[in-house]
Design an enzyme around this catalytic site. Structure first.
Site, short mmCIF file in Angstrom:
data_model
loop_
_atom_site.label_atom_id
_atom_site.label_comp_id
_atom_site.label_asym_id
_atom_site.label_seq_id
_atom_site.Cartn_x
_atom_site.Cartn_y
_atom_site.Cartn_z
N LYS A 87 83.27 9.13 62.77
CA LYS A 87 81.92 9.61 63.12
C LYS A 87 81.71 10.98 62.48
O LYS A 87 82.47 11.92 62.72
CB LYS A 87 81.83 9.69 64.65
CG LYS A 87 80.43 9.55 65.19
CD LYS A 87 80.50 9.41 66.71
CE LYS A 87 79.13 9.36 67.33
NZ LYS A 87 79.19 9.41 68.79
O1 G3P Z 1 77.47 9.48 71.59
C1 G3P Z 1 76.27 10.00 71.15
C2 G3P Z 1 75.09 9.86 72.09
O2 G3P Z 1 75.04 8.56 72.59
C3 G3P Z 1 74.97 10.94 73.13
O3 G3P Z 1 74.16 10.59 74.22
O4 G3P Z 1 73.33 10.94 76.52
O5 G3P Z 1 74.60 12.79 75.38
O6 G3P Z 1 72.29 12.21 74.66
P1 G3P Z 1 73.58 11.69 75.24
#
Ligand code: G3P
Length: 218
Positions: A87
């Protein structure tokens, strides 16, 4: 459509895996820290445990922000297990690294994508997945799903093979709307997947079927 779970929590990953519909896992440094996983060796061991729990792709994020650092770290992550997807953040050095990884047969997930232009660059650089963060766009009073629509249109216009991985999914409706638009993958919390199960008419209908069965067999 693939379902990934966005967590580093092994119990939740196992629960999603047991449901039989899980295609992979995404993690990020915040999610690893949330589980108390720190230090290079512990982080590597944790990725290995996740790979052993699930059959599909497991995104592991680099920390470096310079080209050489991203490449070195990404190659080390990819060596942990064949299921690891490196990633890489959507920054200039990250785009260069995406191209390098693509040329060297290492699969990637371009993260922190918030615009159609960034998604176009990720596809041009040969990213395996692109991760637009729809929940975080909604959080600032904009429309995350419109971004997914625009990326779908751009990728279809040119036949880009990069898969749209709708990330920062917050709830079940995000999953359904991403499916309607044609996102290739969603990644979200376990609740966004198990929420798909729920309908009151299913519960009422089942209760009646079972009550009628009991009446007929008593
Ligand atoms: O893993 C990346 C993404 O899905 C993060 O999500 O909920 O922290 O905005 P969030």
């Amino acid at each position: 459509m693939k379902f990934f779970i966005d967590t580093a929590n092994l119990e939740q990953i196992q629960e999603a895996q047991d449901l039989g519909v899980l295609d992979g896992v995404t993690t990020n440094p915040s999610l690893m820290a949330k589980e108390g996983i720190t230090g290079e060796k512990n982080i590597r061991d944790h990725y290995l445990k996740i790979c052993e729990l699930v059959d599909g792709d497991v995104s592991a994020e680099v920390i470096a922000t310079d080209f050489e650092g991203i490449v070195k770290e990404g190659e080390a992550l990819a060596d942990i297990h064949p299921q690891i997807i490196v990633k890489v953040p959507m920054i200039k050095e990250g785009v260069k690294a995406l191209k390098y990884f693509s040329n060297h047969g290492i699969k990637t997930n371009c993260t922190l994508v918030f615009s159609p232009g960034q998604a176009l660059l990720a596809a041009k650089a040969g990213a395996t997945y692109v991760s637009p963060f729809i929940g975080r766009i909604d959080d600032i009073s904009s429309n995350g799903l419109e971004l997914i629509e625009k990326i779908r249109l751009i990728y279809d216009n040119y036949g880009f093979e990069t898969e749209i991985l709708a990330a920062s999914i917050r709830h079940t409706m995000h999953v359904i709307e991403c499916a309607e638009i044609g996102a290739n993958v969603i990644t979200g919390p376990l609740s966004s997947i198990t929420g798909l199960l729920k309908h009151p008419l299913t519960d009422i209908g089942l209760e009646k079927f079972l009550a009628d069965y009991r009446k007929g067999n008593s």
